[in-house]
Scaffold this motif. Structure first.
Motif, PDB file in Angstrom:
ATOM      1  N   LYS A  56       2.676  -5.169  -7.767  1.00  0.00           N
ATOM      2  CA  LYS A  56       3.669  -4.281  -7.135  1.00  0.00           C
ATOM      3  C   LYS A  56       3.990  -4.758  -5.728  1.00  0.00           C
ATOM      4  N   GLN A  57       4.058  -6.062  -5.558  1.00  0.00           N
ATOM      5  CA  GLN A  57       4.322  -6.628  -4.238  1.00  0.00           C
ATOM      6  C   GLN A  57       5.768  -6.429  -3.808  1.00  0.00           C
ATOM      7  N   GLU A  80       1.302  -5.982  -0.636  1.00  0.00           N
ATOM      8  CA  GLU A  80       0.949  -4.941  -1.602  1.00  0.00           C
ATOM      9  C   GLU A  80      -0.043  -4.002  -0.946  1.00  0.00           C
ATOM     10  N   ASP A  81       0.296  -2.721  -0.930  1.00  0.00           N
ATOM     11  CA  ASP A  81      -0.538  -1.704  -0.285  1.00  0.00           C
ATOM     12  C   ASP A  81      -0.850  -2.069   1.163  1.00  0.00           C
ATOM     13  N   GLY A  82       0.129  -2.622   1.864  1.00  0.00           N
ATOM     14  CA  GLY A  82      -0.028  -2.960   3.274  1.00  0.00           C
ATOM     15  C   GLY A  82      -0.794  -4.242   3.548  1.00  0.00           C
ATOM     16  N   LYS A  83      -1.226  -4.932   2.505  1.00  0.00           N
ATOM     17  CA  LYS A  83      -1.998  -6.169   2.667  1.00  0.00           C
ATOM     18  C   LYS A  83      -1.177  -7.365   2.202  1.00  0.00           C
TER      19      LYS A  83
END
Length: 183
Positions: A56-57, A80-83
């Motif tokens: 989900k990038q 992805e998820d802030g990373k």
């Protein structure tokens, strides 16, 4: 029977995160006068077919650099998820007479996969396509439209969607990649 059910279940789950279609791969033509040196550098993912390996990038960027052995270093980054997630791979053209038919892999344990450049102007857009026949009954497709910028002018989108349609590639499979809020 249990093995059959488990295998079928796994295939159905995988099919939800890939583009599978009935029949053989469409016949496509790669760019004839492809120059890898003009292609090198940064590209931003604008449209793509669903691919489970991308997760989900968002903000996906591909960077291509020539290596001393004549292969291409492929570095894909996304958020992805802030990373920041990075995948580094290796690419090459197995047939120097058809330089736009590249092959790429991201693991020493994985086989090379098709990375065919159907069209690029080197400065604004590139259209990459990959298709694998599955026993002649169906096929799995991947496609990407990348840009040198985080946006792509509609004239190029129209041109590349028209090209895809002319080959029988369903443009309805394209998802728009998020390229806003990228650092």
């Amino acid at each position: 029977m249990l093995l059959y059910f488990v295998t079928l279940s796994c295939l159905l789950v995988a099919a939800k995160t890939q583009v599978f279609s009935l029949g053989k791969c469409p016949t496509v033509k790669t760019q004839e006068s492809f120059d890898i040196n003009k292609y090198l550098g940064d590209w931003y993912e604008i449209y793509k077919f669903e691919a489970s390996f991308e997760g989900k990038q968002k903000c996906i960027r591909a960077n291509y650099q020539m290596k001393s052995d004549g292969h291409i270093r492929v570095e894909n980054t996304g958020i992805e998820d802030g990373k920041t997630i990075t995948a580094t791979g290796d690419g090459f053209a197995p047939d120097k007479n058809v330089p736009a038919k590249l092959e790429v892999k991201f693991s020493d344990k994985a086989p090379y996969g098709k990375y065919w450049v159907l069209d690029t102007d080197y400065d604004h857009y590139t259209f990459i396509y990959s298709c694998t026949d599955l026993a002649g009954l169906s096929h799995i497709e991947f496609a990407w439209i990348l840009s040198r910028e985080r946006t792509l002018d509609d004239q190029y989108k129209t041109k590349l969607f028209d090209l895809a349609t002319s080959y029988g590639i369903k443009t309805s499979n394209f998802l728009t990649e998020e390229q806003t809020g990228c650092a």
